[in-house]
Design a protein around this motif. Structure first.
Motif, PDB file in Angstrom:
ATOM      1  N   ASP A 236       2.547   6.580   9.254  1.00 18.51           N
ATOM      2  CA  ASP A 236       2.455   7.977   8.929  1.00 18.51           C
ATOM      3  C   ASP A 236       3.282   8.985   9.408  1.00 18.51           C
ATOM      4  OD1 ASP A 236       1.601  10.334   7.695  1.00 18.51           O
ATOM      5  OD2 ASP A 236      -0.800  10.145   8.626  1.00 18.51           O
ATOM      6  N   GLU A 237       3.796  10.176   9.252  1.00 18.83           N
ATOM      7  CA  GLU A 237       4.506  10.737   9.868  1.00 18.83           C
ATOM      8  C   GLU A 237       3.943  11.794  10.823  1.00 18.83           C
ATOM      9  OE1 GLU A 237       4.962  14.477   6.951  1.00 18.83           O
ATOM     10  OE2 GLU A 237       4.554  13.020   5.055  1.00 18.83           O
ATOM     11  N   ASN A 238       4.434  11.650  12.138  1.00 18.07           N
ATOM     12  CA  ASN A 238       5.143  12.210  13.191  1.00 18.07           C
ATOM     13  C   ASN A 238       3.754  11.452  13.788  1.00 18.07           C
ATOM     14  OD1 ASN A 238       6.377  14.874  12.126  1.00 18.07           O
ATOM     15  ND2 ASN A 238       4.479  15.065  11.230  1.00 18.07           N
ATOM     16  N   ILE A 239       4.356  10.525  13.759  1.00 14.55           N
ATOM     17  CA  ILE A 239       3.297   9.441  14.648  1.00 14.55           C
ATOM     18  C   ILE A 239       3.972   8.681  15.668  1.00 14.55           C
ATOM     19  CG2 ILE A 239       1.977   6.896  14.975  1.00 14.55           C
ATOM     20  CD1 ILE A 239       0.529   8.626  13.318  1.00 14.55           C
ATOM     21  N   THR A 240       3.103   8.776  17.211  1.00 14.82           N
ATOM     22  CA  THR A 240       4.254   8.601  19.073  1.00 14.82           C
ATOM     23  C   THR A 240       3.483   8.394  19.302  1.00 14.82           C
ATOM     24  OG1 THR A 240       2.796   9.921  19.383  1.00 14.82           O
ATOM     25  CG2 THR A 240       4.717  11.172  18.053  1.00 14.82           C
ATOM     26  N   MET A 241       4.219   7.215  20.686  1.00 10.74           N
ATOM     27  CA  MET A 241       2.893   6.577  21.795  1.00 10.74           C
ATOM     28  C   MET A 241       1.956   6.935  21.641  1.00 10.74           C
ATOM     29  SD  MET A 241       5.391   3.790  23.443  1.00 10.74           S
ATOM     30  CE  MET A 241       5.339   2.486  23.871  1.00 10.74           C
ATOM     31  N   ALA A 242       1.854   8.210  21.773  1.00 10.56           N
ATOM     32  CA  ALA A 242       0.360   8.794  22.560  1.00 10.56           C
ATOM     33  C   ALA A 242      -0.528   7.952  21.637  1.00 10.56           C
ATOM     34  CB  ALA A 242       0.914  10.423  22.728  1.00 10.56           C
TER      35      ALA A 242
ATOM     36  N   ARG B 116       0.980  -1.372   0.230  1.00 11.76           N
ATOM     37  CA  ARG B 116      -0.215   0.235   0.053  1.00 11.76           C
ATOM     38  C   ARG B 116       1.057   0.919  -0.079  1.00 11.76           C
ATOM     39  NH1 ARG B 116      -5.021  -1.621   2.979  1.00 11.76           N
ATOM     40  NH2 ARG B 116      -5.043  -3.817   2.509  1.00 11.76           N
ATOM     41  N   PRO B 117       0.510   2.437  -0.467  1.00 11.01           N
ATOM     42  CA  PRO B 117       0.922   3.819  -0.602  1.00 11.01           C
ATOM     43  C   PRO B 117       0.890   4.118   0.464  1.00 11.01           C
ATOM     44  CG  PRO B 117      -0.833   4.040  -1.634  1.00 11.01           C
ATOM     45  CD  PRO B 117      -1.186   2.088  -1.203  1.00 11.01           C
ATOM     46  N   LEU B 118       1.477   4.958   1.577  1.00 12.22           N
ATOM     47  CA  LEU B 118       2.408   5.304   2.989  1.00 12.22           C
ATOM     48  C   LEU B 118       0.990   6.830   3.010  1.00 12.22           C
ATOM     49  CD1 LEU B 118       5.430   5.257   3.631  1.00 12.22           C
ATOM     50  CD2 LEU B 118       3.903   4.070   4.511  1.00 12.22           C
ATOM     51  N   PRO B 119       0.614   6.899   3.518  1.00 18.02           N
ATOM     52  CA  PRO B 119       0.172   7.017   5.345  1.00 18.02           C
ATOM     53  C   PRO B 119      -1.083   5.345   5.049  1.00 18.02           C
ATOM     54  CG  PRO B 119      -1.025   8.695   4.821  1.00 18.02           C
ATOM     55  CD  PRO B 119      -0.701   8.348   3.511  1.00 18.02           C
ATOM     56  N   VAL B 120      -0.327   4.763   6.010  1.00 16.46           N
ATOM     57  CA  VAL B 120      -0.995   3.164   6.201  1.00 16.46           C
ATOM     58  C   VAL B 120      -1.670   3.085   7.760  1.00 16.46           C
ATOM     59  CG1 VAL B 120      -1.018   0.595   6.583  1.00 16.46           C
ATOM     60  CG2 VAL B 120       0.740   1.754   4.573  1.00 16.46           C
ATOM     61  N   TYR B 121      -2.937   2.537   7.137  1.00 14.57           N
ATOM     62  CA  TYR B 121      -3.576   2.341   8.907  1.00 14.57           C
ATOM     63  C   TYR B 121      -4.679   1.327   8.647  1.00 14.57           C
ATOM     64  CZ  TYR B 121      -2.948   7.503  10.352  1.00 14.57           C
ATOM     65  OH  TYR B 121      -2.818   8.689  10.199  1.00 14.57           O
ATOM     66  N   VAL B 122      -3.859   0.149   9.498  1.00 17.34           N
ATOM     67  CA  VAL B 122      -4.757  -1.014   8.986  1.00 17.34           C
ATOM     68  C   VAL B 122      -5.075  -2.265  10.029  1.00 17.34           C
ATOM     69  CG1 VAL B 122      -3.771  -1.297   6.543  1.00 17.34           C
ATOM     70  CG2 VAL B 122      -2.375  -2.090   8.875  1.00 17.34           C
ATOM     71  N   VAL B 123      -5.832  -2.586   9.786  1.00 13.34           N
ATOM     72  CA  VAL B 123      -5.767  -3.844  11.164  1.00 13.34           C
ATOM     73  C   VAL B 123      -6.164  -5.621  10.236  1.00 13.34           C
ATOM     74  CG1 VAL B 123      -6.761  -2.535  12.765  1.00 13.34           C
ATOM     75  CG2 VAL B 123      -8.359  -3.366  10.983  1.00 13.34           C
ATOM     76  N   ALA B 124      -5.433  -6.015  11.008  1.00  9.99           N
ATOM     77  CA  ALA B 124      -5.560  -7.590  10.096  1.00  9.99           C
ATOM     78  C   ALA B 124      -6.235  -8.856  11.325  1.00  9.99           C
ATOM     79  CB  ALA B 124      -4.024  -7.502   9.930  1.00  9.99           C
ATOM     80  N   PRO B 125      -7.517  -9.223  11.168  1.00 12.38           N
ATOM     81  CA  PRO B 125      -7.358 -10.359  12.179  1.00 12.38           C
ATOM     82  C   PRO B 125      -7.152 -11.608  10.972  1.00 12.38           C
ATOM     83  CG  PRO B 125      -9.605  -9.791  10.241  1.00 12.38           C
ATOM     84  CD  PRO B 125      -8.100  -8.778  10.586  1.00 12.38           C
ATOM     85  N   GLY B 126      -6.931 -12.554  12.347  1.00 12.08           N
ATOM     86  CA  GLY B 126      -6.210 -13.811  11.712  1.00 12.08           C
ATOM     87  C   GLY B 126      -5.154 -14.654  12.886  1.00 12.08           C
ATOM     88  N   LYS B 127      -6.131 -16.015  12.310  1.00  7.33           N
ATOM     89  CA  LYS B 127      -5.836 -17.188  12.264  1.00  7.33           C
ATOM     90  C   LYS B 127      -4.010 -17.361  11.775  1.00  7.33           C
ATOM     91  CE  LYS B 127      -8.314 -20.958  11.677  1.00  7.33           C
ATOM     92  NZ  LYS B 127      -9.320 -21.727  10.911  1.00  7.33           N
ATOM     93  N   THR B 128      -4.051 -17.987  14.134  1.00  3.20           N
ATOM     94  CA  THR B 128      -2.128 -17.813  14.124  1.00  3.20           C
ATOM     95  C   THR B 128      -1.750 -19.480  14.463  1.00  3.20           C
ATOM     96  OG1 THR B 128      -2.794 -16.735  16.098  1.00  3.20           O
ATOM     97  CG2 THR B 128      -1.852 -15.312  14.136  1.00  3.20           C
ATOM     98  N   PHE B 129      -0.345 -19.480  14.730  1.00  6.42           N
ATOM     99  CA  PHE B 129      -0.206 -21.556  15.304  1.00  6.42           C
ATOM    100  C   PHE B 129       0.719 -21.179  15.491  1.00  6.42           C
ATOM    101  CE2 PHE B 129      -1.919 -20.936  10.731  1.00  6.42           C
ATOM    102  CZ  PHE B 129      -3.482 -21.439  11.118  1.00  6.42           C
ATOM    103  N   ARG B 130       0.805 -21.539  16.864  1.00  7.23           N
ATOM    104  CA  ARG B 130       1.968 -22.440  17.516  1.00  7.23           C
ATOM    105  C   ARG B 130       1.694 -23.343  18.169  1.00  7.23           C
ATOM    106  NH1 ARG B 130       2.528 -16.450  21.151  1.00  7.23           N
ATOM    107  NH2 ARG B 130       2.750 -14.534  19.019  1.00  7.23           N
TER     108      ARG B 130
END
Ligand code: FA5
Length: 372
Positions: free
Chosen positions: A239-245, A204-218
């Motif tokens: 994105d630009e200027n993204i912080t932990m806040a 995808r082109p930036l900026p990217v805001y995504v969620v990905a639900p899915g199956k995982t295995f361990r």
């Protein structure tokens, strides 16, 4: 049958006379055309093509003719019988088609009609809660991203800054599918949804805001809080200027929407190779709100009287991961999180044992109602 007629010429046997044969044939053809159902046609067949039909009886008279006349009479009667047999076949085909079309209409079943004596199926609560979790982020403007469950080792580990000797790669944690060969990455069952971070950044082109639900295995043993096949919801912002806040704000918005308004969250320092700094997100216990801590008279089963519930991992995306995905780290930064869907279902609905979710007992699913 008449007696042998040696002095045939010019004696005639009436049923074999051309006019009589034609009359019998025409009568039969008319009856066939008039038959309006397969049952009627069956009667007509017996009457005009059966053993006792006029032409069958006439056929028997052939033997009473002098030999010189038998061939001609045989052809006449045989021709008429063939015509009748053809007509029966054709009419039969038409009536069968009519019958089939009628049956299709008359015996049609409306599969959309309700059937109240059989319990209706429900979607699995894990599916519906994963959708609810996803929708909360979609409402904030996130897109849904996807990746394969059988994943290249490069996406699952290398691109996420797992060193070659990282313990998570060992047989204790990972289901290996195919060994690397000829410079090609090996294949694993993905151990988390984080490889979708890299895929989304490459796609995808930036900026990217995504969620990905899915199956995982361990390779975890099935017990009350673990299952070898589980689900995660990955979230990522670059994105630009993204912080932990921003991460904190998004997690809080999710928690309030999922578990109730006003609940507090806390970040505990942690380590993941693909985030720096990394943390684990805890959620204030929404049942006891911390009041069970140090209070043996009012223990809380949901949080084990700890006052906090662990929700998942998170952190600022390690610049090494951004570089592996071709992102300009001078300009862009980002965060990511991964939340366990089974754990969320346990907390949201007070499910005590994760095994109930995977054993397929319909009574477990139906306790959640018929949510579709
Ligand atoms: C991870 O899998 C990281 N990929 C999360 C992450 C994403 C961190 C993005 C930073 C940035 P962890 O191994 O802690 O982290 O798993 C995350 C959640 O998955 C856990 O909190 C837990 O809820 C769930 N989980 C892990 N293993 C199991 C299991 N065997 N059964 C059920 N749920 C599990």
């Amino acid at each position: 049958m008449s007696a042998p007629n040696d002095s045939y010429d010019p004696v005639e046997v009436t049923p074999l006379h051309p006019d009589e044969v034609a009359r019998m044939r025409d009568e039969a053809l008319a009856a066939i055309a008039a038959a309006s159902s397969l049952e009627e046609l069956k009667e007509v067949r017996i009457a005009y093509a059966g053993d006792r039909s006029p032409l069958a009886l006439a056929n028997r008279e052939i033997g009473s003719l002098p030999p010189s006349a038998r061939a001609e009479a045989g052809q006449r009667v045989g021709g008429a019988r063939r015509e009748i047999s053809e007509a029966l076949k054709e009419r039969g085909a038409v009536l069968e088609e009519e019958r089939d079309n009628r049956v299709l209409v008359e015996e049609a079943v409306d599969v959309t009609l309700g059937w109240d004596r059989r319990p209706r199926g429900a979607r699995h609560p894990l599916t519906t809660i994963a959708e609810r979790m996803t929708d909360i982020f979609v409402n904030m403007g996130f897109e849904v991203a996807e990746g394969p469950e059988v994943e290249a080792e490069w996406y699952n580990f290398d691109a996420l800054n797992f060193l070659p000797d990282h313990p998570a790669r060992t047989m204790q944690d990972t289901f290996f599918v195919e060994a690397p060969s000829g410079g090609e990455s090996g294949l694993v069952l993905r151990t988390h949804t984080s490889p979708v971070q890299v895929r989304a950044l490459l796609d995808r082109p930036l900026p990217v805001y995504v969620v990905a639900p899915g199956k995982t295995f361990r390779t975890d043993e099935l017990d009350a809080t673990h299952t070898p096949v589980f689900h995660q919801l990955e979230g990522m912002v670059v994105d630009e200027n993204i912080t932990m806040a921003h991460l904190r704000g998004a997690i809080d918005a999710f928690v309030h929407s999922m578990f109730g308004a006003g609940l507090r969250t806390r970040f505990r320092p942690y380590y993941f190779p693909f985030t720096e700094p990394s943390g684990e997100v805890d959620l204030e216990c929404f049942v006891c709100r911390g009041e069970s801590v140090g209070n043996p008279d009012a223990p809380c089963r949901t949080c084990g009287s700890e006052g906090w519930i662990e929700l998942g991992g998170c952190g600022m995306i390690n610049p090494r991961v951004l570089v592996a995905a071709g992102v300009d780290t001078e300009r862009y930064s980002g965060w990511a999180f991964g939340i366990g869907v089974e754990r969320t279902l346990m907390f949201a609905h007070g499910v005590r044992d994760m095994r109930d979710m995977v054993e397929g007992d319909v009574r477990f699913a139906s306790a959640f109602g018929m949510e579709v």
